[in-house]
Write a protein that holds these residues in place. Structure first.
Motif: not given
Length: 87
Positions: A81, A84-85
């Motif tokens: 996560r 991806r951020e």
């Protein structure tokens, strides 16, 4: 000395013998051995027994922290996560 102290010392020098952990904590070996036995019973650490005649402390073996697969999976999801951020 509590379980958190023992686990922290083990994290810093794992795998390690009871003697090494006791030295790291400046604590009596028998006290550390008792704490490790309790942690092993609770499933937090495990000891790989050394084969007779293998190096220093043969017979004592080395302690390691047991990995929790649920925690490992959670860390992997968090890492993905964050990756991806950042994109």
């Amino acid at each position: 000395m509590d379980d958190a102290d023992v686990l922290e010392a083990l994290r810093e020098c794992a795998p390690a013998t009871t003697d090494r952990i006791a030295e790291r904590l400046s604590a009596p070996v028998d006290v550390v051995d008792d704490r490790l036995a309790a942690l092993e019973e609770d499933g937090h650490v495990e000891r790989e027994r050394a084969r007779e005649g293998e190096g220093e402390g043969a017979g004592d073996g080395e302690w390691t922290i047991v990995r929790d697969p649920r925690l490992e999976e959670s860390v992997d999801r968090m890492r993905d996560r964050l990756g991806r951020e950042r994109r």
